[in-house]
Design an enzyme around this catalytic site. Structure first.
Site, PDB file in Angstrom:
ATOM      1  CE1 TYR A 149      -3.402  -2.809   0.856  1.00 54.98           C
ATOM      2  CE2 TYR A 149      -4.610  -0.744   1.010  1.00 54.98           C
ATOM      3  CZ  TYR A 149      -4.598  -2.122   0.880  1.00 54.98           C
ATOM      4  OH  TYR A 149      -5.787  -2.796   0.768  1.00 54.98           O
ATOM      5  CE  LYS A 197       2.439 -17.966  -2.060  1.00 52.56           C
ATOM      6  NZ  LYS A 197       1.576 -19.159  -2.121  1.00 52.56           N
ATOM      7  CG  ASP A 229      -1.338 -20.502  -0.618  1.00 56.63           C
ATOM      8  OD1 ASP A 229      -0.807 -20.441   0.510  1.00 56.63           O
ATOM      9  OD2 ASP A 229      -0.812 -21.119  -1.571  1.00 56.63           O
ATOM     10  CG  ASP A 253      -7.946  -5.019   1.739  1.00 60.61           C
ATOM     11  OD1 ASP A 253      -8.891  -4.540   2.389  1.00 60.61           O
ATOM     12  OD2 ASP A 253      -7.907  -5.026   0.500  1.00 60.61           O
ATOM     13  CG  ASP A 257     -13.570  -7.439   2.232  1.00 56.93           C
ATOM     14  OD1 ASP A 257     -13.361  -6.666   3.194  1.00 56.93           O
ATOM     15  OD2 ASP A 257     -14.069  -7.065   1.159  1.00 56.93           O
TER      16      ASP A 257
HETATM   17  C1  IPM Z   1     -10.367  -1.387   3.993  1.00 60.39           C
HETATM   18  C2  IPM Z   1     -10.621  -0.826   2.612  1.00 60.39           C
HETATM   19  C3  IPM Z   1      -9.452   0.076   2.225  1.00 60.39           C
HETATM   20  C4  IPM Z   1      -8.191  -0.762   2.214  1.00 60.39           C
HETATM   21  C5  IPM Z   1      -9.636   0.797   0.889  1.00 60.39           C
HETATM   22  C6  IPM Z   1     -10.910   1.588   0.842  1.00 60.39           C
HETATM   23  C7  IPM Z   1      -8.447   1.682   0.576  1.00 60.39           C
HETATM   24  O1  IPM Z   1     -10.809  -1.865   1.689  1.00 60.39           O
HETATM   25  O2  IPM Z   1     -10.304  -0.595   4.950  1.00 60.39           O
HETATM   26  O3  IPM Z   1     -10.250  -2.609   4.135  1.00 60.39           O
HETATM   27  O4  IPM Z   1      -7.891  -1.415   1.216  1.00 60.39           O
HETATM   28  O5  IPM Z   1      -7.483  -0.760   3.229  1.00 60.39           O
HETATM   29 MN    MN Z   2     -10.757  -3.867   2.542  1.00 65.43          MN
END
Ligand code: IPM
Ligand code: MN
Length: 364
Positions: A149, A197, A229, A253, A257
């Site tokens: 990032y 990884k 993975d 990240d 999710d």
């Molecule tokens: C998160 C979001 C952010 C990230 C984006 C919006 C930049 O997906 O907070 O997880 O990737 O960190």
């Molecule tokens: Mn995210």
């Protein structure tokens, strides 16, 4: 920081942001106000602009005044940022997300804590089998200010046909996030899973080497290593085998999710970002532009972010528990938004917020 009862002002920077941010923030502020009244804390909210709204207003997604506001505050409550008009424009010079990244960097928020849990009344909402997820309860600790990032160089070749990112981690960055993970594990079920990884990537090999060096400092905590993975698979297959999962920025990240699927809705999960300056509390979901202004978004992730603010930000555990209880009561009573209503009546964002607030006020 510690706020003792009745004697200090809690200064909270409020950054509602874009999309559904303002609607869900309003609910979290009502809840926070009710809790502060109940416990006799003096709370002051100061609002700032961030994200697409801030680009429209002043051309900068994280203006200096907003940063100053955060630096002066005891905690930051953050809604969401992002607007579709930027998503498919690869040439946009300035993007809302840059504001979020700069905010994380400038506030030194290197540790992002994302608890993953199930709610008994929502178990059936998960696409995963009940027996796999019932009782799953772990914490993902995502490194938030390093890795791909932020690594430079990042960009394109002159002809535009080659692009590159750089993943960089220093020993210091890895050590501090691992220590944070061990600290959490020490207060939980005493297991840390380091996700990397290391079979391919140099930064991951440094992560693993440092983790192996630190592990003996925590003899009462079990340290486990997984390639990312494999971790992605095990999170879904054996979610109960995790206690504290720690990993680098991009892996974290993606995995968080994925992990939200266990809960049943992305609209349920809060997060805390902590580090050098003021801590920040935000839902893990985004700005959900399709729902903006419709009063249908689930406010619970934002409300639970306020609970995390009391717990991690101010060390006020009882206050956090009051919010959690009220949220659970709303779920059990079926006072929920459409994402989790499942055939039952769907309530509006503000109705859920009001119900939770009134529940808090009505309890002794
Ligand atoms: C998160 C979001 C952010 C990230 C984006 C919006 C930049 O997906 O907070 O997880 O990737 O960190
Ligand atoms: Mn995210």
């Amino acid at each position: 920081m510690n706020i003792s009862k009745h004697n200090k002002e809690m200064r909270i920077a409020v950054l509602p942001g874009d999309g559904i941010g303002p609607e869900i923030m309003e609910q979290a502020l009502k809840v926070t106000r009710a809790v502060c009244e109940k416990f006799g804390h003096n709370v002051v909210f100061k609002e700032g602009i961030v994200g697409a709204g801030a680009i429209d207003a002043v051309g900068d997604p994280y203006p200096a005044e907003t940063h100053e506001l955060c630096m002066q505050a005891d905690a930051v409550l953050f809604g969401a940022i992002g607007h579709p008009k930027y998503d498919n424009d690869p040439n946009a010079k300035v993007r809302p997300e840059q504001g979020l990244l700069r905010m994380r960097k400038q506030l030194g928020l290197y540790g992002n804590i994302r608890p993953v849990m199930t709610f008994p009344s929502l178990i059936h909402k998960s696409p995963l089998r009940k027996e796999l997820i019932e009782g799953a309860d772990f914490v993902c600790i995502r490194e938030l200010t390093g890795g791909m990032y932020f690594g430079r160089p990042q960009g394109r070749s002159e002809d535009g046909n080659t692009a590159y990112d750089t993943c960089v981690y220093t020993r210091e960055e890895i050590e501090r996030i691992l220590h944070l993970a061990y600290k959490f594990a020490g207060q939980r079920r005493k297991k840390v899973t380091v996700v990397d990884k290391a079979n391919v990537i140099a930064t991951s090999r440094l992560w693993r080497q440092i983790a192996q060096e630190l592990a003996p400092q925590y003899p009462d905590i079990e340290t486990d290593y997984l390639f990312v993975d494999n971790a992605a698979m095990r999170i879904i297959q054996y979610p109960k085998s995790f206690d504290v999962l720690v990993t680098e920025n991009l892996f974290g990240d993606i995995l968080t999710d994925e992990a939200s699927v266990i809960t049943g809705s992305l609209g349920m999960l809060p997060s805390a970002s902590i580090g050098i300056h003021t801590s920040l509390f935000e839902p893990i979901h985004g700005s959900y532009p399709q729902a903006a202004g419709k009063n249908i978004a689930n406010p619970i992730a934002m409300i639970l972010s306020a609970a995390l603010m009391f717990e991690y930000g101010f060390n006020l555990l009882e206050e956090g528990a009051v919010i959690r209880n009220a949220v659970n009561a709303s779920l059990e009573a079926g006072i929920v938004t459409e994402d989790i209503a499942e055939g039952g009546k769907a309530y509006k964002t503000n109705e859920v917020g009001d119900w939770i607030t009134n529940f808090i006020k009505s309890q002794d």
